[in-house]
Write an enzyme that holds these catalytic residues in place. Structure first.
Site, short mmCIF file in Angstrom:
data_model
loop_
_atom_site.label_atom_id
_atom_site.label_comp_id
_atom_site.label_asym_id
_atom_site.label_seq_id
_atom_site.Cartn_x
_atom_site.Cartn_y
_atom_site.Cartn_z
N ASP A 87 -24.42 -8.03 0.30
CA ASP A 87 -24.08 -9.44 0.56
C ASP A 87 -23.25 -9.61 1.83
O ASP A 87 -23.00 -10.75 2.26
CB ASP A 87 -23.27 -10.04 -0.60
CG ASP A 87 -24.15 -10.39 -1.79
OD1 ASP A 87 -25.38 -10.53 -1.61
OD2 ASP A 87 -23.61 -10.53 -2.90
N LYS B 228 -19.98 -17.38 -1.52
CA LYS B 228 -21.36 -17.89 -1.44
C LYS B 228 -21.85 -18.26 -2.83
O LYS B 228 -21.34 -17.76 -3.84
CB LYS B 228 -22.32 -16.88 -0.79
CG LYS B 228 -22.49 -15.54 -1.54
CD LYS B 228 -23.51 -15.54 -2.66
CE LYS B 228 -23.54 -14.23 -3.43
NZ LYS B 228 -24.19 -14.24 -4.72
P1 ATP Z 1 -21.56 -10.24 -5.70
O1 ATP Z 1 -21.78 -11.70 -5.83
O2 ATP Z 1 -21.69 -9.74 -4.26
O3 ATP Z 1 -22.24 -9.39 -6.72
P2 ATP Z 1 -19.13 -10.28 -7.16
O4 ATP Z 1 -18.55 -11.65 -7.03
O5 ATP Z 1 -19.90 -10.01 -8.41
O6 ATP Z 1 -20.00 -9.99 -5.89
P3 ATP Z 1 -16.81 -9.09 -6.03
O7 ATP Z 1 -15.72 -9.94 -6.56
O8 ATP Z 1 -17.26 -9.30 -4.64
O9 ATP Z 1 -18.02 -9.20 -7.06
O10 ATP Z 1 -16.46 -7.53 -6.14
C1 ATP Z 1 -16.05 -6.99 -7.32
C2 ATP Z 1 -15.80 -5.48 -7.26
O11 ATP Z 1 -15.39 -5.02 -5.95
C3 ATP Z 1 -14.67 -5.17 -8.19
O12 ATP Z 1 -14.99 -3.96 -8.82
C4 ATP Z 1 -13.46 -5.00 -7.29
O13 ATP Z 1 -12.50 -4.11 -7.82
C5 ATP Z 1 -14.06 -4.45 -6.00
N1 ATP Z 1 -13.33 -4.89 -4.79
C6 ATP Z 1 -12.95 -4.12 -3.77
N2 ATP Z 1 -12.35 -4.83 -2.82
C7 ATP Z 1 -12.35 -6.12 -3.22
C8 ATP Z 1 -11.87 -7.33 -2.67
N3 ATP Z 1 -11.26 -7.38 -1.46
N4 ATP Z 1 -12.07 -8.48 -3.37
C9 ATP Z 1 -12.71 -8.45 -4.56
N5 ATP Z 1 -13.15 -7.32 -5.14
C10 ATP Z 1 -12.99 -6.16 -4.49
#
Ligand code: ATP
Length: 285
Positions: A134, A8
């Site tokens: 999210d 997203k």
């Molecule tokens: P948001 O936009 O919801 O804040 P984000 O893009 O910043 O998300 P993500 O990549 O969704 O972050 O998540 C990152 C964290 O979640 C990391 O610490 C990662 O180790 C953990 N994690 C656990 N499972 C997953 C997965 N399937 N894919 C990505 N990260 C994961």
């Protein structure tokens, strides 16, 4: 069962107030995009399900959000056994693109189909709330206004067809630290959320793009802000109708009405960054 897990972007991100429980009330216009991970979900071979991906640093067991979602589904419905999940990661991690939440939402949807539970998207989204704020949006997809911590969703008119260039600079930003720096009463610039919603209803892409903003940009460290701003400037220079940071960053995206302009931005940014993607809006799941 093979599924795609769409990332997203935040067309807007506003912080309305700090709540007594320590969380913030948010107001965000969220848009699903075609940049997506690919997941395969099958009954587990061992006693406990695994989550294997092509990124060695992600958790492989119960801490992977894919497995957290499977456990939440079993707990809420009493249905389904352990599952093995293979994830081809295309969505950058810790990027403000909700990649982990998207994987969790895809697993909820897979479990719903595998068990024949027949839950509605709204019921699945409710289970997703326990996994992450999210996740409910990732269950529904499309275009939506997300309020409270992000879990209160109102579907919106779709973003008109367009080309989206996303660039993830090579650093990560701590979401708790960003929230810690926000002083709600001192926010000077805010997105025009009502204007974006009206422009979506009118099918006016330029109107959406011109009103986008993310209040977290105000509280970035100066050197981070200057990098975010230089990516935004490159996107606009290549013809983006508007550009903004997504979520708690650091990914920056631009909306284009012309494919050749978006392609030009992709090529230009790829010279300086590894995580650059050209995608489009995705509809509801
Ligand atoms: P948001 O936009 O919801 O804040 P984000 O893009 O910043 O998300 P993500 O990549 O969704 O972050 O998540 C990152 C964290 O979640 C990391 O610490 C990662 O180790 C953990 N994690 C656990 N499972 C997953 C997965 N399937 N894919 C990505 N990260 C994961």
């Amino acid at each position: 069962m093979e599924l795609s897990a769409n990332a997203k972007i935040n067309l807007t991100l506003d912080i309305l107030r700090k709540r007594e429980d320590g969380y913030h009330d948010l107001q965000m216009v969220m848009q699903a995009v075609t940049l997506a991970d690919t997941l395969t979900v099958v009954p587990a071979r061992g006693v406990e399900g695994q989550a294997l991906s092509d990124l060695h640093f992600l958790p492989t067991g119960g801490k992977n959000l894919a497995q957290v979602a499977a456990a939440a589904f079993r707990q809420a419905t009493g249905l389904g056994g352990e599952v093995d999940v293979s994830i081809q990661k295309h969505v950058p991690v810790c990027a403000g693109l909700a990649g982990g939440s998207a994987d969790a939402a895809a697993v909820l949807s897979a479990m719903n189909r595998l068990t024949g539970a027949g839950l509605s998207p709204t019921e699945l989204a409710k289970i997703g709330e326990q996994v992450g704020s999210d996740v409910p949006f990732c269950v529904l997809g499309g275009t939506a206004l997300a309020e409270s911590r992000g879990e209160v969703l109102t579907p919106l008119a779709p973003l008109p067809p367009c080309h989206i260039v996303i660039c993830k600079p090579p650093f990560s930003i701590s979401t708790p630290q960003l929230f810690g720096r926000v002083k709600v009463k001192k926010i000077v610039r805010r997105p025009d959320t009502a204007g974006v919603i009206a422009a979506l209803e009118a099918g006016d892409l330029t109107g959406v793009a011109r009103r986008m903003y993310n209040v977290f940009e105000d509280v970035l460290e100066p050197r981070r802000l200057s990098e975010i701003n230089s990516i935004k400037a490159a996107l606009i220079d290549c013809g983006a109708l508007g550009a903004s940071m997504s979520g708690s960053g650091p990914s920056v995206f631009g909306l284009f009405d012309q494919k050749n302009r978006a392609q030009e931005a992709l090529e230009r940014l790829t010279k300086g960054y590894r995580g650059v993607f050209l995608c489009g809006p995705a509809g509801p799941r």
